[in-house]
Design a protein around this motif. Sequence first.
Motif, PDB file in Angstrom:
ATOM      1  N   GLU A 292      -6.130  -3.017 -12.175  1.00  0.00           N
ATOM      2  CA  GLU A 292      -6.510  -4.223 -11.435  1.00  0.00           C
ATOM      3  C   GLU A 292      -5.798  -4.394 -10.101  1.00  0.00           C
ATOM      4  O   GLU A 292      -6.259  -5.164  -9.249  1.00  0.00           O
ATOM      5  N   ASN A 293      -4.684  -3.729  -9.907  1.00  0.00           N
ATOM      6  CA  ASN A 293      -3.927  -3.958  -8.677  1.00  0.00           C
ATOM      7  C   ASN A 293      -4.163  -2.872  -7.634  1.00  0.00           C
ATOM      8  O   ASN A 293      -4.290  -1.689  -7.969  1.00  0.00           O
ATOM      9  N   LYS A 294      -4.230  -3.306  -6.382  1.00  0.00           N
ATOM     10  CA  LYS A 294      -4.221  -2.347  -5.289  1.00  0.00           C
ATOM     11  C   LYS A 294      -2.840  -1.700  -5.282  1.00  0.00           C
ATOM     12  O   LYS A 294      -1.823  -2.384  -5.362  1.00  0.00           O
ATOM     13  N   PHE A 295      -2.811  -0.348  -5.205  1.00  0.00           N
ATOM     14  CA  PHE A 295      -1.513   0.319  -5.173  1.00  0.00           C
ATOM     15  C   PHE A 295      -0.801  -0.038  -3.857  1.00  0.00           C
ATOM     16  O   PHE A 295      -1.400   0.039  -2.783  1.00  0.00           O
ATOM     17  N   GLU A 296       0.441  -0.451  -3.974  1.00  0.00           N
ATOM     18  CA  GLU A 296       1.213  -0.771  -2.774  1.00  0.00           C
ATOM     19  C   GLU A 296       1.439   0.525  -1.980  1.00  0.00           C
ATOM     20  O   GLU A 296       1.801   1.546  -2.539  1.00  0.00           O
ATOM     21  N   ARG A 297       1.221   0.472  -0.659  1.00  0.00           N
ATOM     22  CA  ARG A 297       1.472   1.646   0.178  1.00  0.00           C
ATOM     23  C   ARG A 297       2.582   1.314   1.158  1.00  0.00           C
ATOM     24  O   ARG A 297       2.488   0.331   1.894  1.00  0.00           O
ATOM     25  N   LEU A 298       3.629   2.087   1.125  1.00  0.00           N
ATOM     26  CA  LEU A 298       4.684   1.799   2.090  1.00  0.00           C
ATOM     27  C   LEU A 298       5.321   3.078   2.597  1.00  0.00           C
ATOM     28  O   LEU A 298       5.388   4.094   1.900  1.00  0.00           O
ATOM     29  N   LEU A 299       5.783   2.982   3.839  1.00  0.00           N
ATOM     30  CA  LEU A 299       6.448   4.108   4.473  1.00  0.00           C
ATOM     31  C   LEU A 299       7.750   4.426   3.752  1.00  0.00           C
ATOM     32  O   LEU A 299       8.419   3.522   3.240  1.00  0.00           O
ATOM     33  N   TYR A 300       8.090   5.696   3.749  1.00  0.00           N
ATOM     34  CA  TYR A 300       9.364   6.107   3.181  1.00  0.00           C
ATOM     35  C   TYR A 300      10.501   5.274   3.747  1.00  0.00           C
ATOM     36  O   TYR A 300      11.358   4.793   3.004  1.00  0.00           O
ATOM     37  N   LYS A 301      10.489   5.066   5.083  1.00  0.00           N
ATOM     38  CA  LYS A 301      11.620   4.354   5.693  1.00  0.00           C
ATOM     39  C   LYS A 301      11.668   2.893   5.234  1.00  0.00           C
ATOM     40  O   LYS A 301      12.750   2.326   5.092  1.00  0.00           O
ATOM     41  N   ASP A 302      10.490   2.320   4.951  1.00  0.00           N
ATOM     42  CA  ASP A 302      10.486   0.949   4.436  1.00  0.00           C
ATOM     43  C   ASP A 302      10.963   0.906   2.984  1.00  0.00           C
ATOM     44  O   ASP A 302      11.616  -0.049   2.561  1.00  0.00           O
ATOM     45  N   ALA A 303      10.608   1.938   2.229  1.00  0.00           N
ATOM     46  CA  ALA A 303      11.092   2.028   0.854  1.00  0.00           C
ATOM     47  C   ALA A 303      12.618   2.117   0.853  1.00  0.00           C
ATOM     48  O   ALA A 303      13.295   1.458   0.055  1.00  0.00           O
ATOM     49  N   ILE A 304      13.159   2.923   1.755  1.00  0.00           N
ATOM     50  CA  ILE A 304      14.621   3.046   1.851  1.00  0.00           C
ATOM     51  C   ILE A 304      15.238   1.702   2.223  1.00  0.00           C
ATOM     52  O   ILE A 304      16.261   1.290   1.644  1.00  0.00           O
ATOM     53  N   ALA A 305      14.593   0.991   3.165  1.00  0.00           N
ATOM     54  CA  ALA A 305      15.123  -0.313   3.580  1.00  0.00           C
ATOM     55  C   ALA A 305      15.161  -1.283   2.395  1.00  0.00           C
ATOM     56  O   ALA A 305      16.154  -2.007   2.211  1.00  0.00           O
ATOM     57  N   ILE A 306      14.099  -1.268   1.580  1.00  0.00           N
ATOM     58  CA  ILE A 306      14.079  -2.154   0.404  1.00  0.00           C
ATOM     59  C   ILE A 306      15.217  -1.795  -0.544  1.00  0.00           C
ATOM     60  O   ILE A 306      15.941  -2.661  -1.040  1.00  0.00           O
ATOM     61  N   LEU A 307      15.400  -0.498  -0.757  1.00  0.00           N
ATOM     62  CA  LEU A 307      16.439  -0.052  -1.684  1.00  0.00           C
ATOM     63  C   LEU A 307      17.831  -0.402  -1.168  1.00  0.00           C
ATOM     64  O   LEU A 307      18.730  -0.767  -1.937  1.00  0.00           O
ATOM     65  N   GLU A 308      18.007  -0.319   0.159  1.00  0.00           N
ATOM     66  CA  GLU A 308      19.328  -0.618   0.727  1.00  0.00           C
ATOM     67  C   GLU A 308      19.667  -2.093   0.598  1.00  0.00           C
ATOM     68  O   GLU A 308      20.825  -2.462   0.422  1.00  0.00           O
TER      69      GLU A 308
END
Length: 453
Positions: A292-308
């Motif tokens: 049911e959900n649209k898969f979230e698409r994010l740039l590697y660098k944004d993924a790193i920013a979230i993790l940081e």
Amino acid sequence: MSRIKIVNLLKSESPIDNVTIKGWIRTKRDSKTFSFLEINDGSCLRNIQVVVDETISNYEEIKKLTTGSAISVTGRLIASQGKGQSWEITAETVEMIHLAPESFPLQKKRHSDEFLRSIAHLRPRTNKYGAVFRIRSEMAYAVHQFFREREFRYIHTPILTGSDCEGAGEMFRVTTLGPGQTDYENDFFGKEANLTVSGQLEVEMFALSLGDVYTFGPTFRAENSNTSRHASEFWMIEPEMAFCDLSGNMDLGEEMIKFLVQFLFDNCAEDLNLFARFVDKSLMASLQNVLENKFERLLYKDAIAILEKCGENFEFPVSYGMDMQSEHERFLAEKHFKKPLIVYNFPKTIKPFYMRVNDDNETVASMDILVPRIGEIIGGSQREERLDILTARMQKTQMEKEDYWWYLESRVFGSVPHSGFGLGFERLIMMVTGITNIRDVIAFPRTPKNIDF
RNA sequence: UCCCCGGUAGCUCAAUUGGCAGAGCGGAUGGCUGUUAACCAUUAGGUUGUAGGUUCAAGUCCUACCCGGGGAGCCA
């Protein structure tokens, strides 16, 4: 009289005077003057109950039947007098096809997965493993249907390869030489040969000919990895599309996973229910989530920013340029987004030579699809179609250009943008069943130090 | 390959501080009212993963190895 499969018999809407079934005894309950036999023939999860009266000619033989024995039953299908099943068979003749000795290891009670793995030749006779392999078969069919509906062509890429590196993992050597011999010019193929670790390079040639293509076959990795998610022999689905960029690649991956889950709901309801009840209580909710959900698409660098910024205490510190660890992938899919996500444009330093270098000259057009609980289920990229950049990247990783002359020629003669990915078939089966060990979704698993059966 | 946990009857497990190796299920035998992981009774079943060591005494403690599980790396 020819047998009817139990799956079809149980669909009956009225009694039948004369039916024959053949199968294996799951359990037997004796009363003074008659016996109940539960018969399973593998055509579905459910058994059919057979009632055998003592008046039957070979009743003394019937009383001796054991769990696991094979029999043929002819009789009448009637509405069951007991609770728990709507139909049962009143036996008129029972033929013993083969008597299993009392040492038959499968019992009525639950067995551990570890024990069943040690009797992999018998475990498909259990409810759970029967269901796994019926679902596996249906999912394989669904893969072909998905692609055929989209006019993809199925390409059989070779299992044996002369490459000693395909950008993915250690390989198994194939040789007819004796022990200690290393003169490969005298070997069967006149050079080193290995089992394939990916059909990608070969299937790219067919994408650049037939347009949209895919492979679906066994793959071999000689990595000494001992985890619940890795096998030495596994099946992989690798679509490859001409005139397709990374965005179209991500679309196909998402569409495919959703198609397969929907196919499961539509065609495997009974078997699926077993897993939802006994293997993973949250299975239905997590499959609905995927659907049911649209898969979230994010740039590697944004993924790193979230993790940081997330404040989570990771074992491995997060920094730009590193490959994501399992704990990072799990955090993003399970805790942060709580749904599947696609991370794309990874730094080129951590990705293989064939991925297309982006205009920033820092990243490549790559993507990983991560799902909760499983982690990476798809890894793919837009391929580098520019000959000069491709050869430069091969040189950096010390690959022998000469060995890949044919691959490089595809970038000489009518090179076009193209994209593809690999989907681990066993990981798909794990996702849709809730089973957490890859050894339990493949018939006879091959892992380091294990090639019995 | 690295870290952690485990290995006791066919299976799932118990066994207190180092002190007589047990239960349930399964098997066999007998009984039994249409049973549903049937039920009741009787009964057989063990080199405690392997090899060594400590001890009056080892399932229990020590060492090495083998096998299994969980996690990590690698990836699909």
